[in-house]
Write a protein that holds these residues in place. Structure first.
Motif, PDB file in Angstrom:
ATOM      1  N   ASN A   8      21.082  41.647  45.312  1.00  0.00           N
ATOM      2  CA  ASN A   8      21.231  40.956  44.030  1.00  0.00           C
ATOM      3  C   ASN A   8      22.296  41.566  43.122  1.00  0.00           C
ATOM      4  OD1 ASN A   8      19.314  38.752  44.178  1.00  0.00           O
ATOM      5  ND2 ASN A   8      17.724  40.339  44.274  1.00  0.00           N
ATOM      6  N   ASP A   9      23.136  42.430  43.674  1.00  0.00           N
ATOM      7  CA  ASP A   9      24.269  42.941  42.904  1.00  0.00           C
ATOM      8  C   ASP A   9      25.304  41.835  42.737  1.00  0.00           C
ATOM      9  OD1 ASP A   9      23.079  45.408  42.811  1.00  0.00           O
ATOM     10  OD2 ASP A   9      24.257  46.258  44.460  1.00  0.00           O
ATOM     11  N   LEU A  10      26.068  41.899  41.653  1.00  0.00           N
ATOM     12  CA  LEU A  10      27.093  40.885  41.411  1.00  0.00           C
ATOM     13  C   LEU A  10      28.229  41.007  42.424  1.00  0.00           C
ATOM     14  CD1 LEU A  10      27.421  40.751  37.515  1.00  0.00           C
ATOM     15  CD2 LEU A  10      26.529  38.979  39.036  1.00  0.00           C
ATOM     16  N   ALA A  11      28.651  39.857  42.952  1.00  0.00           N
ATOM     17  CA  ALA A  11      29.738  39.822  43.930  1.00  0.00           C
ATOM     18  C   ALA A  11      30.999  39.196  43.343  1.00  0.00           C
ATOM     19  CB  ALA A  11      29.311  39.043  45.169  1.00  0.00           C
ATOM     20  N   ILE A  12      30.849  38.081  42.641  1.00  0.00           N
ATOM     21  CA  ILE A  12      31.994  37.348  42.098  1.00  0.00           C
ATOM     22  C   ILE A  12      31.729  37.006  40.634  1.00  0.00           C
ATOM     23  CG2 ILE A  12      33.441  35.288  42.303  1.00  0.00           C
ATOM     24  CD1 ILE A  12      32.647  35.124  45.229  1.00  0.00           C
ATOM     25  N   ILE A  13      32.751  37.223  39.812  1.00  0.00           N
ATOM     26  CA  ILE A  13      32.643  36.930  38.384  1.00  0.00           C
ATOM     27  C   ILE A  13      33.861  36.112  37.959  1.00  0.00           C
ATOM     28  CG2 ILE A  13      32.572  37.905  36.055  1.00  0.00           C
ATOM     29  CD1 ILE A  13      31.380  40.462  37.298  1.00  0.00           C
ATOM     30  N   LYS A 164      34.347  47.164  39.141  1.00  0.00           N
ATOM     31  CA  LYS A 164      34.874  45.802  39.258  1.00  0.00           C
ATOM     32  C   LYS A 164      36.352  45.835  39.622  1.00  0.00           C
ATOM     33  CE  LYS A 164      31.626  44.262  35.719  1.00  0.00           C
ATOM     34  NZ  LYS A 164      31.492  43.979  34.274  1.00  0.00           N
ATOM     35  N   PHE A 165      36.711  44.940  40.552  1.00  0.00           N
ATOM     36  CA  PHE A 165      38.097  44.792  40.994  1.00  0.00           C
ATOM     37  C   PHE A 165      38.634  43.448  40.511  1.00  0.00           C
ATOM     38  CE2 PHE A 165      36.379  47.901  43.834  1.00  0.00           C
ATOM     39  CZ  PHE A 165      37.442  48.690  44.257  1.00  0.00           C
ATOM     40  N   GLY A 166      39.760  43.469  39.812  1.00  0.00           N
ATOM     41  CA  GLY A 166      40.385  42.222  39.380  1.00  0.00           C
ATOM     42  C   GLY A 166      41.197  41.613  40.512  1.00  0.00           C
ATOM     43  N   ASN A 188      30.955  46.187  45.396  1.00  0.00           N
ATOM     44  CA  ASN A 188      31.317  45.969  44.000  1.00  0.00           C
ATOM     45  C   ASN A 188      31.721  44.518  43.752  1.00  0.00           C
ATOM     46  OD1 ASN A 188      30.984  48.580  42.670  1.00  0.00           O
ATOM     47  ND2 ASN A 188      32.556  49.304  44.099  1.00  0.00           N
ATOM     48  N   ALA A 189      32.007  44.199  42.500  1.00  0.00           N
ATOM     49  CA  ALA A 189      32.286  42.815  42.118  1.00  0.00           C
ATOM     50  C   ALA A 189      33.779  42.524  42.073  1.00  0.00           C
ATOM     51  CB  ALA A 189      31.666  42.519  40.755  1.00  0.00           C
ATOM     52  N   VAL A 190      34.123  41.273  42.419  1.00  0.00           N
ATOM     53  CA  VAL A 190      35.482  40.758  42.271  1.00  0.00           C
ATOM     54  C   VAL A 190      35.513  39.883  41.021  1.00  0.00           C
ATOM     55  CG1 VAL A 190      37.275  39.284  43.254  1.00  0.00           C
ATOM     56  CG2 VAL A 190      35.924  40.757  44.751  1.00  0.00           C
ATOM     57  N   VAL A 191      36.441  40.185  40.120  1.00  0.00           N
ATOM     58  CA  VAL A 191      36.599  39.393  38.900  1.00  0.00           C
ATOM     59  C   VAL A 191      37.839  38.514  39.061  1.00  0.00           C
ATOM     60  CG1 VAL A 191      36.990  39.447  36.411  1.00  0.00           C
ATOM     61  CG2 VAL A 191      35.492  41.151  37.485  1.00  0.00           C
ATOM     62  N   ILE A 192      37.654  37.204  38.924  1.00  0.00           N
ATOM     63  CA  ILE A 192      38.747  36.254  39.146  1.00  0.00           C
ATOM     64  C   ILE A 192      39.280  35.759  37.802  1.00  0.00           C
ATOM     65  CG2 ILE A 192      39.409  34.078  40.225  1.00  0.00           C
ATOM     66  CD1 ILE A 192      37.059  34.441  42.163  1.00  0.00           C
ATOM     67  N   PRO A 193      40.534  36.085  37.454  1.00  0.00           N
ATOM     68  CA  PRO A 193      41.108  35.610  36.185  1.00  0.00           C
ATOM     69  C   PRO A 193      41.462  34.127  36.261  1.00  0.00           C
ATOM     70  CG  PRO A 193      42.749  36.835  37.420  1.00  0.00           C
ATOM     71  CD  PRO A 193      41.471  36.928  38.208  1.00  0.00           C
ATOM     72  N   ASP A 200      46.569  36.240  31.144  1.00  0.00           N
ATOM     73  CA  ASP A 200      45.246  35.954  31.714  1.00  0.00           C
ATOM     74  C   ASP A 200      44.674  37.175  32.427  1.00  0.00           C
ATOM     75  OD1 ASP A 200      45.070  33.365  30.785  1.00  0.00           O
ATOM     76  OD2 ASP A 200      45.971  32.478  32.572  1.00  0.00           O
ATOM     77  N   ILE A 201      45.547  37.927  33.097  1.00  0.00           N
ATOM     78  CA  ILE A 201      45.092  39.157  33.756  1.00  0.00           C
ATOM     79  C   ILE A 201      44.579  40.148  32.716  1.00  0.00           C
ATOM     80  CG2 ILE A 201      45.873  41.193  35.035  1.00  0.00           C
ATOM     81  CD1 ILE A 201      47.760  39.352  36.600  1.00  0.00           C
ATOM     82  N   PHE A 202      45.330  40.293  31.627  1.00  0.00           N
ATOM     83  CA  PHE A 202      44.917  41.210  30.560  1.00  0.00           C
ATOM     84  C   PHE A 202      43.583  40.772  29.957  1.00  0.00           C
ATOM     85  CE2 PHE A 202      44.838  42.150  25.960  1.00  0.00           C
ATOM     86  CZ  PHE A 202      44.786  43.540  26.022  1.00  0.00           C
ATOM     87  N   ASN A 203      43.468  39.490  29.616  1.00  0.00           N
ATOM     88  CA  ASN A 203      42.240  38.996  28.980  1.00  0.00           C
ATOM     89  C   ASN A 203      41.028  39.160  29.885  1.00  0.00           C
ATOM     90  OD1 ASN A 203      43.615  38.236  26.652  1.00  0.00           O
ATOM     91  ND2 ASN A 203      44.034  36.169  27.408  1.00  0.00           N
ATOM     92  N   SER A 204      41.206  38.866  31.178  1.00  0.00           N
ATOM     93  CA  SER A 204      40.106  39.009  32.134  1.00  0.00           C
ATOM     94  C   SER A 204      39.699  40.471  32.277  1.00  0.00           C
ATOM     95  CB  SER A 204      40.532  38.441  33.492  1.00  0.00           C
ATOM     96  OG  SER A 204      39.545  38.655  34.463  1.00  0.00           O
ATOM     97  N   THR A 205      40.696  41.344  32.348  1.00  0.00           N
ATOM     98  CA  THR A 205      40.432  42.783  32.481  1.00  0.00           C
ATOM     99  C   THR A 205      39.646  43.305  31.290  1.00  0.00           C
ATOM    100  OG1 THR A 205      42.473  43.075  33.755  1.00  0.00           O
ATOM    101  CG2 THR A 205      41.512  45.046  32.771  1.00  0.00           C
ATOM    102  N   GLN A 206      40.020  42.845  30.106  1.00  0.00           N
ATOM    103  CA  GLN A 206      39.346  43.296  28.890  1.00  0.00           C
ATOM    104  C   GLN A 206      37.951  42.686  28.750  1.00  0.00           C
ATOM    105  OE1 GLN A 206      41.519  45.828  28.543  1.00  0.00           O
ATOM    106  NE2 GLN A 206      41.207  45.663  26.331  1.00  0.00           N
TER     107      GLN A 206
END
Length: 474
Positions: A8-13, A164-166, A188-193, A200-206
């Motif tokens: 149940n860990d987060l995979a995709i955000i 988290k990996f962007g 760990n989780a993948v964060v998709i901008p 968009d990369i900056f905003n997602s990272t923040q």
């Protein structure tokens, strides 16, 4: 061995939704059983309409024991058909899924959908080189390659749990693909901008407190120009994708960005050298030290040779190519300093021979770009009966700078607005270069462009650029 654990860990955000590993893996397992149960070791094309769709298709193909062939969705129809025919591919994931209703899994438990592989030596996927300088080559990678490359980055900066990996590079290139793999392999989780735009990369990272992002030089330049201030938890900005500007890297460090320069390719399963620029600022111009099991040597021709378990299984339809007694010849030119740091003098496509003289095109580009009226330059060789090759350069002028009215050189100004004042000639550029370098490093021809055709990673598309120039000269 278990490759990915379902829990149940987060995979995709994304900005809209979050998925756990259990949800992602169970969904993929269900699709695999309904679509692909009758296939084994088959090559199956997947592109994906989005990073999420791609990831589901990738995992579904792996669950079924088949081999995903990752094709850039931006390839033209003719390119796609040619590559599929060349690899004798009979199955397309999207075609198989079309008009097929996939039942949802009613009850799922943690661990029920762990992704297992029989052997790390088996083929994991087929990916294509970027094709920025020639026709894309099909590269076959094994699970051992993917796992070994994970250990490369982990030896550079220790990956922890709950990080988290962007996904800040396209997933259909090795850099983006390995972002997904190293996140999933470490749980760990993948964060998709929203997009690959710098903002968009900056905003997602923040917004999502991302710990790792990977960028090319253009993106880092945008970060510096926008004066972005990243959150303290951003552990690393991995900078790859070709040559980077010394001044830009230094400014980024001064602004508090944690820069790690890396070097790698599709053939090496992404990064294989790297270092912390903030810690070793005197090495900024290097590509870093060998990571994990990598061994490097320079042959008598000045080519960089590599040996590592990250090296590809091989090119499809190019058996034993680029091998030298167990070493992989990158055909890039470079040297090692006394501490073992690698310096890339030029890529293999960045050298020409004119009249018996070796010319480093990167050196020429830097000389031309130092002219106060020029933004950037791209140099290349053209066949010539007398010289073998002659040196040519395409340049982009700074805003407000244009050619003299009577300039007879090749002008490809595109949509650039004409200014009232015309204040630059081709000869003036050549005169400037005469004060900087030897005569054979001065372009015989200079072409003026409004912009360069580039890939999503910011690499100049050499063949497309030459087509533009050829069409003008006709």
């Amino acid at each position: 061995m278990i490759l990915f654990h379902s829990n149940n860990d987060l995979a995709i955000i994304t900005n809209e939704k979050k998925w756990t590993y259990l949800e992602v893996l169970s969904n993929s397992k269900s699709i695999s059983e309904e679509l692909l149960s009758g296939l084994k070791n088959a090559r199956i094309v997947t592109s994906g309409n989005s990073p999420f769709d791609f990831l589901i298709s990738l995992l579904s193909i792996w669950f079924s024991g088949n081999i995903p062939v990752v094709i850039n969705p931006n390839f033209s129809t003719s390119q796609r058909i040619e590559l599929i025919k060349e690899l004798d591919i009979k199955y397309d994931f999207n075609d198989l899924k079309k008009n097929k209703e996939i039942r949802s899994t009613v009850k799922i438990n943690s661990g029920d959908f762990d992704l297992k592989i029989r052997s790390s030596k088996s083929s994991a996927l087929i990916l294509f080189t970027s094709g920025s300088t020639s026709k894309p080559k099909a590269v076959e990678l094994t699970f051992a390659n993917l796992i070994n490359n994970y250990h490369c980055i982990n030896s550079l900066i220790s990956i922890k749990s709950n990080e988290k990996f962007g996904l800040t590079l396209p997933y259909y290139h090795i850099g983006g693909f390995q972002i997904i793999f190293r996140a999933f392999f470490s749980g760990n989780a993948v964060v998709i901008p929203e997009s690959f735009k710098s903002s968009d990369i900056f905003n997602s990272t923040q917004s999502h407190l991302v710990n790792y992002i990977s960028v090319v030089s253009k993106t880092l330049f945008d970060f510096v120009e926008a004066d972005y201030q990243f959150h303290d938890g951003l552990k690393a900005i991995f900078l790859g994708g070709g040559f980077s500007n010394h001044s830009t890297v230094k400014k980024a460090i001064e602004k508090g960005m944690k820069i790690y320069k890396v070097y790698g390719s599709t053939e090496t399963t992404s990064m294989i050298t790297g270092f912390n620029c903030n810690k070793f600022i005197d090495k900024i111009d290097s590509a870093g030290a060998p990571l994990f099991d990598l061994k490097i040597k320079i042959n008598k021709d000045g080519h960089i040779l590599l040996k590592s378990d990250s090296l590809m299984k091989g090119y499809i339809n190019y058996p034993n190519s680029f091998r030298e007694k167990g070493w992989f010849n990158t055909f890039d030119y470079g040297h090692l300093d006394s501490e073992g740091y690698l310096y890339i003098d030029s890529r293999r496509e960045d050298m020409i021979v004119s009249g018996g003289e070796n010319i480093n095109l990167i050196e020429v580009n830097n000389l031309i770009a130092s002219h106060p009226s020029i933004v950037s330059a791209f140099s290349f060789g053209r066949e010539d009966e007398k010289w073998g090759q002659i040196l040519c350069s395409a340049v982009i002028l700074k805003e407000g700078i244009n050619l003299t009215k009577d300039e007879k050189s090749r002008k490809l100004l595109g949509n650039r607005k004409q200014q009232q004042e015309f204040n630059l000639t081709e000869e003036e550029i050549k005169d400037y270069l005469k004060k900087q370098t030897v005569s054979y490093k001065i372009p015989k021809r200079i072409y003026f462009l409004d912009k360069f055709p580039v890939t999503e990673l910011g690499k100049i598309m050499r063949e497309e650029l030459l087509k533009i120039i050829d069409s003008y000269e006709k």
